[in-house]
Design a protein around this motif. Structure first.
Motif, PDB file in Angstrom:
ATOM      1  N   LEU A 171      44.102  51.584  32.941  1.00 42.27           N
ATOM      2  CA  LEU A 171      44.325  51.629  34.380  1.00 42.27           C
ATOM      3  C   LEU A 171      44.305  50.237  34.987  1.00 42.27           C
ATOM      4  N   MET A 172      45.289  49.963  35.860  1.00 38.48           N
ATOM      5  CA  MET A 172      45.340  48.687  36.563  1.00 38.48           C
ATOM      6  C   MET A 172      45.245  48.917  38.062  1.00 38.48           C
ATOM      7  N   GLN A 173      44.368  48.144  38.722  1.00 33.84           N
ATOM      8  CA  GLN A 173      44.242  48.211  40.172  1.00 33.84           C
ATOM      9  C   GLN A 173      45.412  47.460  40.799  1.00 33.84           C
ATOM     10  N   VAL A 174      46.179  48.137  41.663  1.00 32.77           N
ATOM     11  CA  VAL A 174      47.327  47.520  42.320  1.00 32.77           C
ATOM     12  C   VAL A 174      46.930  46.988  43.695  1.00 32.77           C
ATOM     13  N   SER A 175      46.245  47.807  44.477  1.00 32.53           N
ATOM     14  CA  SER A 175      45.781  47.376  45.796  1.00 32.53           C
ATOM     15  C   SER A 175      44.488  48.103  46.127  1.00 32.53           C
ATOM     16  N   GLY A 176      43.757  47.557  47.110  1.00 36.11           N
ATOM     17  CA  GLY A 176      42.448  48.101  47.416  1.00 36.11           C
ATOM     18  C   GLY A 176      41.494  47.817  46.264  1.00 36.11           C
ATOM     19  N   GLU A 177      40.376  48.533  46.239  1.00 38.05           N
ATOM     20  CA  GLU A 177      39.397  48.399  45.167  1.00 38.05           C
ATOM     21  C   GLU A 177      38.911  49.777  44.757  1.00 38.05           C
ATOM     22  N   SER A 178      38.513  49.900  43.506  1.00 38.01           N
ATOM     23  CA  SER A 178      37.893  51.129  43.027  1.00 38.01           C
ATOM     24  C   SER A 178      36.666  50.762  42.210  1.00 38.01           C
ATOM     25  N   VAL A 179      35.756  51.720  42.103  1.00 43.53           N
ATOM     26  CA  VAL A 179      34.537  51.517  41.317  1.00 43.53           C
ATOM     27  C   VAL A 179      34.524  52.591  40.245  1.00 43.53           C
ATOM     28  N   ASP A 238      27.826  55.617  32.237  1.00 41.15           N
ATOM     29  CA  ASP A 238      26.445  56.090  32.122  1.00 41.15           C
ATOM     30  C   ASP A 238      25.433  55.123  32.706  1.00 41.15           C
ATOM     31  N   GLU A 239      25.554  53.854  32.376  1.00 39.59           N
ATOM     32  CA  GLU A 239      24.538  52.886  32.768  1.00 39.59           C
ATOM     33  C   GLU A 239      25.129  51.683  33.491  1.00 39.59           C
ATOM     34  N   ALA A 240      26.345  51.817  33.996  1.00 39.54           N
ATOM     35  CA  ALA A 240      26.989  50.675  34.648  1.00 39.54           C
ATOM     36  C   ALA A 240      28.066  51.164  35.602  1.00 39.54           C
ATOM     37  N   GLU A 241      28.456  50.274  36.509  1.00 40.28           N
ATOM     38  CA  GLU A 241      29.632  50.523  37.331  1.00 40.28           C
ATOM     39  C   GLU A 241      30.495  49.272  37.276  1.00 40.28           C
ATOM     40  N   VAL A 242      31.804  49.465  37.296  1.00 39.45           N
ATOM     41  CA  VAL A 242      32.762  48.373  37.190  1.00 39.45           C
ATOM     42  C   VAL A 242      33.647  48.418  38.433  1.00 39.45           C
ATOM     43  N   ARG A 243      33.664  47.321  39.189  1.00 37.80           N
ATOM     44  CA  ARG A 243      34.490  47.236  40.395  1.00 37.80           C
ATOM     45  C   ARG A 243      35.822  46.583  40.016  1.00 37.80           C
ATOM     46  N   LEU A 244      36.922  47.268  40.310  1.00 37.46           N
ATOM     47  CA  LEU A 244      38.254  46.721  40.037  1.00 37.46           C
ATOM     48  C   LEU A 244      38.883  46.204  41.326  1.00 37.46           C
ATOM     49  N   ARG A 245      39.476  45.021  41.232  1.00 37.02           N
ATOM     50  CA  ARG A 245      40.228  44.427  42.329  1.00 37.02           C
ATOM     51  C   ARG A 245      41.680  44.290  41.861  1.00 37.02           C
ATOM     52  N   PRO A 246      42.628  44.057  42.764  1.00 39.58           N
ATOM     53  CA  PRO A 246      44.032  43.979  42.360  1.00 39.58           C
ATOM     54  C   PRO A 246      44.250  43.055  41.163  1.00 39.58           C
ATOM     55  N   GLY A 247      44.956  43.577  40.185  1.00 43.43           N
ATOM     56  CA  GLY A 247      45.241  42.848  38.949  1.00 43.43           C
ATOM     57  C   GLY A 247      44.269  43.146  37.827  1.00 43.43           C
ATOM     58  N   ASP A 248      43.106  43.748  38.126  1.00 46.15           N
ATOM     59  CA  ASP A 248      42.114  44.082  37.095  1.00 46.15           C
ATOM     60  C   ASP A 248      42.531  45.347  36.348  1.00 46.15           C
ATOM     61  N   TRP A 249      42.180  45.396  35.087  1.00 47.20           N
ATOM     62  CA  TRP A 249      42.410  46.564  34.229  1.00 47.20           C
ATOM     63  C   TRP A 249      41.079  47.115  33.739  1.00 47.20           C
ATOM     64  N   ILE A 250      41.046  48.420  33.482  1.00 46.23           N
ATOM     65  CA  ILE A 250      39.932  49.028  32.753  1.00 46.23           C
ATOM     66  C   ILE A 250      40.546  49.940  31.697  1.00 46.23           C
ATOM     67  N   ILE A 251      39.962  49.942  30.508  1.00 46.82           N
ATOM     68  CA  ILE A 251      40.401  50.811  29.419  1.00 46.82           C
ATOM     69  C   ILE A 251      39.268  51.797  29.167  1.00 46.82           C
ATOM     70  N   LEU A 252      39.495  53.055  29.509  1.00 48.05           N
ATOM     71  CA  LEU A 252      38.502  54.107  29.315  1.00 48.05           C
ATOM     72  C   LEU A 252      38.791  54.790  27.976  1.00 48.05           C
ATOM     73  N   ASN A 253      37.999  54.475  26.974  1.00 50.67           N
ATOM     74  CA  ASN A 253      38.197  55.002  25.621  1.00 50.67           C
ATOM     75  C   ASN A 253      37.440  56.306  25.417  1.00 50.67           C
TER      76      ASN A 253
END
Length: 199
Positions: free
Chosen positions: A132-140, A144-159
């Motif tokens: 997943l790539m953040q295009v605009s805005g932000e998501s969290v 289990d033990e962490a949170e990751v804040r995504l800003r535009p251009g950031d990616w997260i890979i949920l395995n």
């Protein structure tokens, strides 16, 4: 938001041609709008005429398949507001919501075992690798033990991990994703339970 999809394929003479050029209509099986850009439930064979491959959908492909999607999270979206903070009740509501559009992987952990980070009431895992790539805005993205804040251009890979998400901002969060169907043995039993339910 309008999403235009141009699809190519091979014409009768073997040349590359535009098969379709259209706007994709959104759908909303849960919070926020979602767009299915292109998907398949198995490996695609090329060359082809650009006809959409078989895809049962609407969100998750079968193992070996893929789904290219775009989706939004409304401003100030927090699943805790929808499900409440009672872990047993939240787990029951999540089970009821898990239908063919978003099947969850079996989770042997007791309700509430995934912690108490805001948004954790909707923790779930799917048989997929979500890129997943953040295009605009932000998501969290809540783990289990962490949170990751995504800003535009950031990616997260949920395995295939248990996860949830929220939007802490006043702007709609827009993301683009490539979801790859996977085989999943089920959520592992935690070696320690962070926040066991009261007995």
């Amino acid at each position: 938001m309008k999403i235009r999809r141009v699809v190519t394929g091979h014409g009768h003479s073997g040349t590359g041609v535009v098969v379709s050029d259209e706007y994709v209509e959104p759908f909303a099986p849960d919070a926020g709008e979602k767009w299915s850009i292109w998907a398949a439930d198995a490996t695609v064979t090329l060359p082809n005429d650009g006809t959409p491959p078989p895809f049962a959908g609407p969100l998750l492909p079968r193992p070996g398949g893929f789904h290219i999607t775009a989706f939004t999270l409304p401003p100030r979206f927090d699943p805790d507001d929808l499900l409440g903070r009672d872990p047993v009740r939240a787990a029951e509501l999540m089970r009821q919501a898990a239908d063919a559009s978003h099947p969850f992987v079996p989770d042997p952990n007791p309700p509430g075992a995934h912690g108490d980070i805001p948004g954790s009431s909707a923790m779930h895992a799917t048989a997929s690798m979500d890129c997943l790539m953040q295009v605009s805005g932000e998501s969290v993205w809540v783990l289990d033990e962490a949170e990751v804040r995504l800003r535009p251009g950031d990616w997260i890979i949920l395995n295939g991990v248990a996860h949830s998400c929220r939007n802490d901002g006043d702007e709609t969060a827009v993301l683009i994703g490539v979801v790859i169907g996977a085989r999943h043995e089920g959520v592992p039993l935690r070696s320690r339970v962070l926040y066991p339910p009261e007995t």
